[in-house]
Design a protein around this motif. Structure first.
Motif, mmCIF file in Angstrom:
data_model
loop_
_atom_site.group_PDB
_atom_site.id
_atom_site.type_symbol
_atom_site.label_atom_id
_atom_site.label_comp_id
_atom_site.label_asym_id
_atom_site.label_seq_id
_atom_site.Cartn_x
_atom_site.Cartn_y
_atom_site.Cartn_z
ATOM 1 N N GLU A 122 0.813 -1.209 0.000
ATOM 2 C CA GLU A 122 0.000 0.000 0.000
ATOM 3 C C GLU A 122 0.853 1.268 0.000
ATOM 4 O OE1 GLU A 122 -3.595 0.712 0.252
ATOM 5 O OE2 GLU A 122 -3.452 -1.197 -0.809
ATOM 6 N N GLN A 170 -5.393 -2.872 7.481
ATOM 7 C CA GLN A 170 -6.551 -3.715 7.214
ATOM 8 C C GLN A 170 -6.153 -5.186 7.201
ATOM 9 O OE1 GLN A 170 -8.888 -3.958 3.239
ATOM 10 N NE2 GLN A 170 -9.536 -2.053 4.217
ATOM 11 N N GLU A 175 -11.755 -7.557 2.442
ATOM 12 C CA GLU A 175 -12.724 -7.038 1.472
ATOM 13 C C GLU A 175 -13.530 -8.178 0.858
ATOM 14 O OE1 GLU A 175 -9.750 -4.909 -0.789
ATOM 15 O OE2 GLU A 175 -10.755 -3.019 -0.335
ATOM 16 N N GLN A 217 -17.790 1.645 4.466
ATOM 17 C CA GLN A 217 -17.058 2.845 4.881
ATOM 18 C C GLN A 217 -15.980 2.500 5.901
ATOM 19 O OE1 GLN A 217 -19.668 5.931 6.270
ATOM 20 N NE2 GLN A 217 -20.644 6.241 4.279
ATOM 21 N N ASP A 220 -12.682 1.523 4.465
ATOM 22 C CA ASP A 220 -12.043 2.541 3.628
ATOM 23 C C ASP A 220 -11.369 3.542 4.563
ATOM 24 O OD1 ASP A 220 -11.244 4.521 1.920
ATOM 25 O OD2 ASP A 220 -13.207 4.817 0.974
ATOM 26 N N TYR A 221 -10.049 3.387 4.754
ATOM 27 C CA TYR A 221 -9.348 4.226 5.724
ATOM 28 C C TYR A 221 -9.201 5.667 5.261
ATOM 29 C CZ TYR A 221 -8.185 0.058 8.458
ATOM 30 O OH TYR A 221 -8.253 -1.071 9.237
ATOM 31 N N LEU A 222 -9.308 5.920 3.976
ATOM 32 C CA LEU A 222 -9.298 7.312 3.508
ATOM 33 C C LEU A 222 -10.557 8.033 3.995
ATOM 34 C CD1 LEU A 222 -7.969 6.943 -0.154
ATOM 35 C CD2 LEU A 222 -6.760 7.924 1.816
ATOM 36 N N GLN A 223 -11.689 7.319 3.966
ATOM 37 C CA GLN A 223 -12.927 7.901 4.487
ATOM 38 C C GLN A 223 -12.820 8.126 5.991
ATOM 39 O OE1 GLN A 223 -15.753 8.938 2.828
ATOM 40 N NE2 GLN A 223 -16.359 9.706 4.837
ATOM 41 N N THR A 251 -0.870 7.418 4.700
ATOM 42 C CA THR A 251 -2.243 6.935 4.754
ATOM 43 C C THR A 251 -2.733 6.574 3.361
ATOM 44 O OG1 THR A 251 -2.794 8.195 6.752
ATOM 45 C CG2 THR A 251 -4.620 7.587 5.325
ATOM 46 N N THR A 252 -3.330 5.388 3.253
ATOM 47 C CA THR A 252 -3.953 4.935 2.010
ATOM 48 C C THR A 252 -5.318 4.347 2.361
ATOM 49 O OG1 THR A 252 -3.167 2.641 2.073
ATOM 50 C CG2 THR A 252 -1.644 4.293 1.181
ATOM 51 N N ARG A 253 -5.941 3.722 1.378
ATOM 52 C CA ARG A 253 -7.271 3.151 1.630
ATOM 53 C C ARG A 253 -7.215 1.996 2.613
ATOM 54 N NH1 ARG A 253 -10.737 -0.501 -0.627
ATOM 55 N NH2 ARG A 253 -9.156 -1.233 -2.086
ATOM 56 N N ARG A 254 -6.050 1.329 2.736
ATOM 57 C CA ARG A 254 -5.952 0.163 3.627
ATOM 58 C C ARG A 254 -4.909 0.328 4.729
ATOM 59 N NH1 ARG A 254 -5.922 -5.375 0.392
ATOM 60 N NH2 ARG A 254 -4.243 -4.425 -0.817
#
Length: 576
Positions: A122, A170, A175, A217, A220-223, A251-254
């Motif tokens: 990531e 994550q 997922e 949501q 989704d770590y960006l959220q 920081t990314t989505r995971r």
């Protein structure tokens, strides 16, 4: 042969594992749906309602215990489902919610080599380059991810002004597991939505959709990072509340990197007392902060359990004795929003509760959109009036002194009244219920004498002052509206007279039509029951002399029997 259960040490779930997981969830649901259908619908129609009632509590407890085992065994989204169900005091019997309330979001951690591979993929660099130090032992492990302590690299530390960090990673393959679990839940909701008793009380497909949106949501770590910043902005300049700063460079989505803000857990009474902090004061401040989120900001933390809130001592800037503190929130994956209309409805609910007015409370519940317009609320108003008369204003400590038989008897009666009403939940209302339930439990653990009524009253008093302040404006609007109605009244009376003279006046009564339809269905079932009895008894009498014909009549009698038992249980599909 692939295992039906995913071990925490497995790699990303393969097709065989996901199919086995999907089938296992459906088998569990199908088994207990059929069992419940038999006991709650078939036996009462056979005149055995008392038999079903006697075994109900033990039966529901067993179902909840089995789901508890299934959720812990499968992990993933099933643990979230259990937590979600445990907050559904409005729909589910207490035997189920009580058992699932103890379900904790704790699973064995993922081996560090798998965490390393995912994080490096990531971030695009090795962990040793991304961070000056990264603890291989997780700080916390949950069903969707796990957290590790770390130190930022010198460059990132210089840019952010931070050094200590917590990195959320994550769980590998989560997922895929979430997709499988949501597919199974949608299937089960589809089954249940075809049962009239269920569909008339709750829109399960919509609830699953809301649960799915919240779950997606959460992974989704960006959220989550955006939520953390929005939450911090809501309390900017408020010394009572803090939130961790997001390290966007890592920081990314995971993968989510946040400033390390760990301090005293809010439910650690001993540590609070040792730090010179009064747990009762913390309870009062926590309730106030949660009410601010709901009624002032309309953006609230929907998962305020003890692991997500710290009490952080800070140096006093005044001459007051003892250290000051602030409440530091973490984990912003599950957040809720309260639209303006719903927030106004909740304010009316609060005013009704503060006034101990059962009739006004029922009207507020209807105004929020929970009760469908067709709901007959006389019984609910009576139950609410009795609730306020018997238990109004009592805190948890006072309720514990009430005779348990009396409390249980009223709870059963009240629950039956609620479950008998047709209702729906507005968007995000489930999260509101969850947040308030966790808030009440947390405050009561900090202060056994904590009374949620007392916490509500300051807000209700302010709302009442605002309401009185606007009364002149409201009266002005009412006067204008009344004048407009008077101006239009002559024309409307003329039009009505014309329709009566021409025979075009039609009155529609959906309630009468619904009752006539029910009477028709009941009559049909009575006829079927009579036909069944005739065929069955005739077959028994014929079996002595004509075994073949007697057997045929007994077999054919099953058709009207099924109609008598099942007519009306399943809804017809198609336009209504």
């Amino acid at each position: 042969m692939p295992s039906a259960r995913r071990s925490p040490r497995d790699s990303t779930p393969d097709v065989g594992n996901t199919r086995a997981r999907y089938r296992r969830i459906l088998r569990f649901a199908a088994r207990h749906i059929v069992q419940t259908w038999w006991f709650e619908l078939v036996l009462p129609r056979l005149g055995m309602a008392k038999v079903a009632a006697r075994s109900r509590e033990a039966r529901l407890t067993r179902i909840a215990e089995r789901f508890h085992v299934l959720a812990v065994d499968l992990g993933g989204l099933m643990i979230k489902v259990g937590q979600y169900l445990s907050s559904r005091l409005d729909v589910l019997p207490p035997e189920i919610t009580r058992e699932l309330a103890g379900l904790q979001d704790e699973v064995p951690p993922v081996p560090f080599d798998r965490v390393r591979r995912l994080a490096e993929a990531e971030l695009g660099v090795e962990l040793e380059r991304a961070y000056a130090w990264f603890d291989e032992t997780p700080l916390a492990a949950a069903s969707l991810g796990q957290a590790h302590r770390a130190q930022l690299s010198a460059i990132d530390a210089a840019d952010t002004g931070l050094e200590e960090a917590v990195v959320k990673v994550q769980r590998p393959g989560i997922e895929t597991i979430v997709d499988v679990d949501l597919a199974a839940l949608h299937r089960v909701a589809g089954w249940l939505s075809r049962v009239r008793f269920v569909s008339s009380h709750v829109d399960l497909p919509s609830l699953v959709e809301e649960f799915a949106a919240t779950s997606l949501q959460e992974i989704d770590y960006l959220q989550e990072a955006r939520n953390a910043e929005r939450f911090a902005e809501s309390f900017a300049g408020d010394p009572r509340v803090a939130a961790p700063e997001v390290v966007w460079e890592r920081t990314t989505r995971r993968v989510l990197t946040l400033a390390d803000v760990t301090a005293i857990k809010i439910n650690d009474r001993d540590a609070l007392v040792a730090a010179g902090i009064d747990p009762k004061a913390v309870a009062k401040q926590f309730a106030a902060v949660m009410f601010d989120q709901l009624f002032r900001d309309g953006f609230f933390h929907a998962d305020p359990h003890p692991g997500n809130i710290f009490v952080t001592p800070v140096e006093q800037v005044t001459d007051a004795a003892g250290p000051a503190y602030r409440l530091t929130f973490i984990d912003f994956g599950m957040m809720g929003e309260v639209p303006d209309g719903l927030r106004r409805g909740l304010q009316q609910l609060m005013l009704a509760v503060a006034a101990r007015d059962g009739t006004r409370l029922v009207e507020a519940i209807r105004g929020v959109g929970i009760l469908l317009p067709s709901a007959e609320t006389a019984e609910l108003e009576r139950a609410m009036a009795e609730l306020f008369a018997r238990f109004g204003g009592m805190g948890l400590a006072e309720l514990q002194k009430v005779d348990q038989h009396e409390l249980r008897s009223f709870a059963i009666e009240f629950g039956e009244v609620m479950r008998a009403l047709p209702f729906q939940l507005p968007e995000n209302f489930l999260l509101i219920i969850r947040a308030m339930s966790l808030t009440s439990g947390m405050c009561s653990s900090l202060d056994p004498d904590f009374n949620m009524w007392d916490a509500v009253e300051p807000y209700a008093a302010q709302l009442l002052r605002d309401e009185r302040g606007n009364i002149v404006q409201a009266l002005g609007h009412e006067a204008l509206s009344f004048a407009g109605t008077l101006a239009r009244l002559p024309k409307r009376l003329d039009a009505l007279a014309d329709r009566v003279e021409e025979g075009r006046l039609v009155a529609n009564s959906p309630r009468i039509e619904q009752r006539m339809a029910r009477l028709e269905r009941t009559a049909g079932r009575i006829v079927s029951a009579v036909v069944f009895a005739g065929l069955f008894i005739g077959g028994i009498l014929l079996r002595r002399d004509e075994p073949v014909w007697g057997g045929v009549l007994i077999a054919v009698s099953a058709i009207p029997l099924l109609h008598a038992l099942l007519a009306g249980v399943f809804r017809r599909r198609g336009p209504r």
